[in-house]
Design an enzyme around this catalytic site. Sequence first.
Site, PDB file in Angstrom:
ATOM      1  N   LYS A  10      -9.236   4.159   0.161  1.00  0.00           N
ATOM      2  CA  LYS A  10      -9.461   3.630   1.874  1.00  0.00           C
ATOM      3  C   LYS A  10     -10.292   5.019   2.252  1.00  0.00           C
ATOM      4  CE  LYS A  10      -4.850   0.768   2.020  1.00  0.00           C
ATOM      5  NZ  LYS A  10      -4.301   0.639   2.413  1.00  0.00           N
ATOM      6  N   SER A 206       2.077  -1.582  -0.738  1.00  0.00           N
ATOM      7  CA  SER A 206       3.312  -0.718  -1.085  1.00  0.00           C
ATOM      8  C   SER A 206       3.868  -0.867  -2.482  1.00  0.00           C
ATOM      9  CB  SER A 206       4.272  -1.449   0.171  1.00  0.00           C
ATOM     10  OG  SER A 206       3.951  -1.553   1.154  1.00  0.00           O
TER      11      SER A 206
HETATM   12  P1  PGA Z   1      -0.944  -0.186  -0.103  1.00  0.00           P
HETATM   13  O1  PGA Z   1      -2.537  -0.307   0.347  1.00  0.00           O
HETATM   14  O2  PGA Z   1      -0.922   0.333  -0.871  1.00  0.00           O
HETATM   15  O3  PGA Z   1      -1.002   1.174   0.590  1.00  0.00           O
HETATM   16  O4  PGA Z   1      -0.148  -1.068   0.995  1.00  0.00           O
HETATM   17  C1  PGA Z   1      -2.605  -1.515  -0.201  1.00  0.00           C
HETATM   18  C2  PGA Z   1      -3.895  -2.235   0.145  1.00  0.00           C
HETATM   19  O5  PGA Z   1      -4.373  -1.940   1.159  1.00  0.00           O
HETATM   20  O6  PGA Z   1      -4.619  -2.285  -0.652  1.00  0.00           O
END
Ligand code: PGA
Length: 244
Positions: A10, A206
């Site tokens: 991200k 998660s």
């Molecule tokens: P997360 O994000 O592992 O922080 O839940 C997964 C994603 O958005 O691809």
Amino acid sequence: MTKLIVANWKSNPLTQTEAIELAKKTDKANVVICPPYHFLHQIKSGIKTAKLGAQDAFWGNLGAYTGEVSWRQLKEAGAEYVIIGHSERRNYLKETDELINNKVIACLDGGLKVILCVGESSEIRNKGINHAKQFVERQLDLDLIGLEAISSQLQANSLLIAYEPIWAIGTGKPDTPENASQMAKSIKDFLANSYKLSASVLYGGSVNSKNAAEFLGQKEIDGALVGGASINAEEFLKIIAQTK
Ligand code: PGA
């Protein structure tokens, strides 16, 4: 089959030094690292084993598209994979299925491997898993318009689906491995029946070092798309270790 672990960084980390360090520490087999665009070139030259991916792509080739980065530029930067249709883009950037469809087709046609993200909201899931399946099938139908026309020229495994229920992303509340596996199976059946396509299905939402083994242990789940836990090298290495 070996499971694939995709790191979706991200908008992290802040500096190039941190980005290179994280990439080098997590440079392992069966890993795809998807950093922000401006780290791509440096990371490509810093890694030896992991594959490189981007978090989005524009459908145009080269041209007058202010602010966009095209699939062609991503390939030139060394990306082999691209995430398309992430729910954060659908939400914050108001990306529609039509726009996502343009990106999916252009990237596949251009030779990138596409990780198409689909997944339902909590409102839909609360109505039952069948509602979630129908919602996801509708997303797939809309996001894959025109796939048949290019399917004969696609390499094997060039389309991957990431099943990411929106309510599980970044909340610390993952789906159960059993439900995620059921959704993965239903996505595979749908693609086989509607598009004569066999695609890998990843689970995202998660995933961490404590629950990864359970998800990766499911026959129908071919890997994980990891957000938060992918920017902590120690935590991410523990997840990767569970693919063995
Ligand atoms: P997360 O994000 O592992 O922080 O839940 C997964 C994603 O958005 O691809």
